[in-house]
Design a protein around this motif. Sequence first.
Motif, PDB file in Angstrom:
ATOM      1  N   HIS A 165       0.817  -1.209   0.000  1.00  8.10           N
ATOM      2  CA  HIS A 165       0.000   0.000   0.000  1.00  8.10           C
ATOM      3  C   HIS A 165       0.855   1.265   0.000  1.00  8.10           C
ATOM      4  CE1 HIS A 165      -3.698   2.198   0.558  1.00  8.10           C
ATOM      5  NE2 HIS A 165      -3.063   2.958   1.436  1.00  8.10           N
ATOM      6  N   THR A 166       0.339   2.301  -0.636  1.00  8.40           N
ATOM      7  CA  THR A 166       1.009   3.599  -0.690  1.00  8.40           C
ATOM      8  C   THR A 166       0.045   4.672  -0.205  1.00  8.40           C
ATOM      9  OG1 THR A 166       2.312   2.892  -2.590  1.00  8.40           O
ATOM     10  CG2 THR A 166       2.147   5.259  -2.226  1.00  8.40           C
ATOM     11  N   THR A 167       0.555   5.641   0.516  1.00  6.05           N
ATOM     12  CA  THR A 167      -0.236   6.788   0.954  1.00  6.05           C
ATOM     13  C   THR A 167       0.342   8.043   0.318  1.00  6.05           C
ATOM     14  OG1 THR A 167      -0.763   5.739   3.066  1.00  6.05           O
ATOM     15  CG2 THR A 167      -1.018   8.130   2.954  1.00  6.05           C
ATOM     16  N   VAL A 168      -0.511   8.813  -0.326  1.00  5.83           N
ATOM     17  CA  VAL A 168      -0.122  10.098  -0.907  1.00  5.83           C
ATOM     18  C   VAL A 168      -0.472  11.172   0.115  1.00  5.83           C
ATOM     19  CG1 VAL A 168      -0.572  11.741  -2.769  1.00  5.83           C
ATOM     20  CG2 VAL A 168      -0.484   9.283  -3.261  1.00  5.83           C
ATOM     21  N   ILE A 169       0.511  12.019   0.433  1.00  7.51           N
ATOM     22  CA  ILE A 169       0.300  13.074   1.429  1.00  7.51           C
ATOM     23  C   ILE A 169       0.352  14.425   0.744  1.00  7.51           C
ATOM     24  CG2 ILE A 169       1.174  14.148   3.540  1.00  7.51           C
ATOM     25  CD1 ILE A 169       2.407  11.381   4.223  1.00  7.51           C
ATOM     26  N   TRP A 170      -0.735  15.171   0.865  1.00  7.06           N
ATOM     27  CA  TRP A 170      -0.809  16.533   0.337  1.00  7.06           C
ATOM     28  C   TRP A 170      -0.228  17.455   1.393  1.00  7.06           C
ATOM     29  CZ3 TRP A 170      -2.056  19.356  -3.883  1.00  7.06           C
ATOM     30  CH2 TRP A 170      -2.381  20.701  -3.693  1.00  7.06           C
ATOM     31  N   SER A 171       0.873  18.115   1.065  1.00  7.98           N
ATOM     32  CA  SER A 171       1.480  19.004   2.055  1.00  7.98           C
ATOM     33  C   SER A 171       1.728  20.385   1.457  1.00  7.98           C
ATOM     34  CB  SER A 171       2.789  18.410   2.581  1.00  7.98           C
ATOM     35  OG  SER A 171       3.713  18.262   1.524  1.00  7.98           O
ATOM     36  N   PRO A 215      -6.391  21.867  -7.100  1.00  4.70           N
ATOM     37  CA  PRO A 215      -5.349  20.868  -7.316  1.00  4.70           C
ATOM     38  C   PRO A 215      -5.362  19.743  -6.277  1.00  4.70           C
ATOM     39  CG  PRO A 215      -4.463  23.041  -7.721  1.00  4.70           C
ATOM     40  CD  PRO A 215      -5.849  23.234  -7.161  1.00  4.70           C
ATOM     41  N   SER A 216      -5.642  20.057  -5.024  1.00  2.00           N
ATOM     42  CA  SER A 216      -5.656  18.999  -3.997  1.00  2.00           C
ATOM     43  C   SER A 216      -6.692  17.931  -4.316  1.00  2.00           C
ATOM     44  CB  SER A 216      -5.915  19.584  -2.615  1.00  2.00           C
ATOM     45  OG  SER A 216      -7.193  20.182  -2.554  1.00  2.00           O
ATOM     46  N   LEU A 217      -7.802  18.317  -4.918  1.00  2.00           N
ATOM     47  CA  LEU A 217      -8.833  17.348  -5.276  1.00  2.00           C
ATOM     48  C   LEU A 217      -8.370  16.472  -6.438  1.00  2.00           C
ATOM     49  CD1 LEU A 217     -11.586  16.220  -4.669  1.00  2.00           C
ATOM     50  CD2 LEU A 217     -12.592  18.050  -6.036  1.00  2.00           C
ATOM     51  N   LEU A 218      -7.602  17.035  -7.354  1.00  2.00           N
ATOM     52  CA  LEU A 218      -7.053  16.229  -8.445  1.00  2.00           C
ATOM     53  C   LEU A 218      -6.010  15.242  -7.903  1.00  2.00           C
ATOM     54  CD1 LEU A 218      -6.815  18.985 -11.174  1.00  2.00           C
ATOM     55  CD2 LEU A 218      -8.368  17.019 -11.146  1.00  2.00           C
ATOM     56  N   TYR A 219      -5.178  15.680  -6.957  1.00  2.00           N
ATOM     57  CA  TYR A 219      -4.225  14.758  -6.323  1.00  2.00           C
ATOM     58  C   TYR A 219      -4.961  13.648  -5.570  1.00  2.00           C
ATOM     59  CZ  TYR A 219       0.125  17.324  -7.222  1.00  2.00           C
ATOM     60  OH  TYR A 219       1.224  17.906  -7.819  1.00  2.00           O
ATOM     61  N   ILE A 276      -6.576   7.930  -5.185  1.00  2.00           N
ATOM     62  CA  ILE A 276      -7.628   6.919  -5.007  1.00  2.00           C
ATOM     63  C   ILE A 276      -7.724   6.010  -6.223  1.00  2.00           C
ATOM     64  CG2 ILE A 276     -10.133   6.630  -4.793  1.00  2.00           C
ATOM     65  CD1 ILE A 276      -9.975   9.220  -2.981  1.00  2.00           C
ATOM     66  N   LEU A 277      -7.671   6.590  -7.428  1.00  2.00           N
ATOM     67  CA  LEU A 277      -7.750   5.779  -8.646  1.00  2.00           C
ATOM     68  C   LEU A 277      -6.556   4.837  -8.790  1.00  2.00           C
ATOM     69  CD1 LEU A 277      -9.158   8.387 -11.183  1.00  2.00           C
ATOM     70  CD2 LEU A 277     -10.372   6.441 -10.157  1.00  2.00           C
ATOM     71  N   GLU A 278      -5.433   5.175  -8.152  1.00  2.00           N
ATOM     72  CA  GLU A 278      -4.258   4.302  -8.173  1.00  2.00           C
ATOM     73  C   GLU A 278      -4.207   3.377  -6.959  1.00  2.00           C
ATOM     74  OE1 GLU A 278      -2.218   3.741 -10.686  1.00  2.00           O
ATOM     75  OE2 GLU A 278      -3.436   5.172 -11.827  1.00  2.00           O
ATOM     76  N   GLY A 279      -5.287   3.324  -6.181  1.00  2.00           N
ATOM     77  CA  GLY A 279      -5.358   2.406  -5.051  1.00  2.00           C
ATOM     78  C   GLY A 279      -4.606   2.866  -3.823  1.00  2.00           C
ATOM     79  N   CYS A 280      -4.338   4.157  -3.731  1.00  2.00           N
ATOM     80  CA  CYS A 280      -3.601   4.708  -2.602  1.00  2.00           C
ATOM     81  C   CYS A 280      -4.541   5.402  -1.624  1.00  2.00           C
ATOM     82  CB  CYS A 280      -2.595   5.753  -3.089  1.00  2.00           C
ATOM     83  SG  CYS A 280      -1.424   5.152  -4.313  1.00  2.00           S
ATOM     84  N   SER A 281      -4.088   5.534  -0.401  1.00  2.00           N
ATOM     85  CA  SER A 281      -4.767   6.418   0.548  1.00  2.00           C
ATOM     86  C   SER A 281      -4.322   7.841   0.250  1.00  2.00           C
ATOM     87  CB  SER A 281      -4.366   6.070   1.986  1.00  2.00           C
ATOM     88  OG  SER A 281      -4.733   4.758   2.296  1.00  2.00           O
ATOM     89  N   PHE A 282      -5.120   8.805   0.690  1.00  2.00           N
ATOM     90  CA  PHE A 282      -4.773  10.210   0.504  1.00  2.00           C
ATOM     91  C   PHE A 282      -4.943  10.913   1.837  1.00  2.00           C
ATOM     92  CE2 PHE A 282      -5.887  14.645  -0.402  1.00  2.00           C
ATOM     93  CZ  PHE A 282      -4.820  15.013  -1.214  1.00  2.00           C
ATOM     94  N   VAL A 283      -3.885  11.600   2.265  1.00  2.00           N
ATOM     95  CA  VAL A 283      -3.932  12.376   3.497  1.00  2.00           C
ATOM     96  C   VAL A 283      -3.791  13.845   3.122  1.00  2.00           C
ATOM     97  CG1 VAL A 283      -2.791  12.877   5.695  1.00  2.00           C
ATOM     98  CG2 VAL A 283      -2.953  10.511   4.884  1.00  2.00           C
ATOM     99  N   GLY A 320      -2.831  17.263   4.240  1.00  2.00           N
ATOM    100  CA  GLY A 320      -2.099  17.938   5.303  1.00  2.00           C
ATOM    101  C   GLY A 320      -2.425  19.422   5.426  1.00  2.00           C
ATOM    102  N   GLY A 321      -3.234  19.938   4.497  1.00  2.00           N
ATOM    103  CA  GLY A 321      -3.660  21.343   4.579  1.00  2.00           C
ATOM    104  C   GLY A 321      -4.971  21.441   5.340  1.00  2.00           C
ATOM    105  N   SER A 322      -5.380  22.649   5.610  1.00  2.00           N
ATOM    106  CA  SER A 322      -6.613  22.809   6.388  1.00  2.00           C
ATOM    107  C   SER A 322      -7.834  23.098   5.527  1.00  2.00           C
ATOM    108  CB  SER A 322      -6.422  23.945   7.404  1.00  2.00           C
ATOM    109  OG  SER A 322      -6.135  25.150   6.727  1.00  2.00           O
ATOM    110  N   GLN A 323      -7.710  22.959   4.205  1.00  2.00           N
ATOM    111  CA  GLN A 323      -8.880  23.159   3.356  1.00  2.00           C
ATOM    112  C   GLN A 323      -9.771  21.920   3.406  1.00  2.00           C
ATOM    113  OE1 GLN A 323      -5.769  22.851   2.121  1.00  2.00           O
ATOM    114  NE2 GLN A 323      -5.787  21.413   0.456  1.00  2.00           N
ATOM    115  N   ASN A 324     -10.924  22.010   2.825  1.00  2.00           N
ATOM    116  CA  ASN A 324     -11.924  20.933   2.915  1.00  2.00           C
ATOM    117  C   ASN A 324     -12.083  20.175   1.605  1.00  2.00           C
ATOM    118  OD1 ASN A 324     -12.618  21.475   5.596  1.00  2.00           O
ATOM    119  ND2 ASN A 324     -13.863  23.195   4.929  1.00  2.00           N
ATOM    120  N   THR A 325     -10.991  19.670   1.048  1.00  2.00           N
ATOM    121  CA  THR A 325     -11.072  18.908  -0.192  1.00  2.00           C
ATOM    122  C   THR A 325     -11.875  17.639   0.019  1.00  2.00           C
ATOM    123  OG1 THR A 325      -8.929  19.728  -0.899  1.00  2.00           O
ATOM    124  CG2 THR A 325      -9.714  17.743  -1.966  1.00  2.00           C
TER     125      THR A 325
END
Length: 122
Positions: free
Chosen positions: A57-63, A99-103, A108-115, A117-122
């Motif tokens: 498993h891979t997790t993508v982190i938006w920072s 952009p955070s929603l595209l990330y 998700i489409l690549e089977g990863c979790s998405f975290v 890290g910003g305070s917006q509500n994506t």
Amino acid sequence: KVKLFRGLFDPRFIGSSQHDTANYILTEQECKNDAEALKCLRADIRYFKWRNGVVGHTTVIWSASVEPNSDLVTKILTADHLLEAIDMSEEERGGPIPPSLLYATAAILEGCSFVNGGSQNT
């Protein structure tokens, strides 16, 4: 050695003081629209997993920076609606997709979790 990937940049979603420092970005030629941007991001995720031998498993982190709220996001109610919106032009759907929603979608489409890290509500 860590490979850096160029980022998705939409100046409407970051403060003007950050525009000059956003210099390692995907070009408009590579990502003519959001559907193309999504393909680029998905390809980067696949390449990262391949290059690093990730089989689990891979997790993508938006920072990145905090994005302003997007009225469009409140109108997207399902995953199918989101994918349809990504395939539409900005004019057809009534606004830009953060952009955070595209990330998040690419992850998700690549089977990863998405975290997020910003305070917006994506």
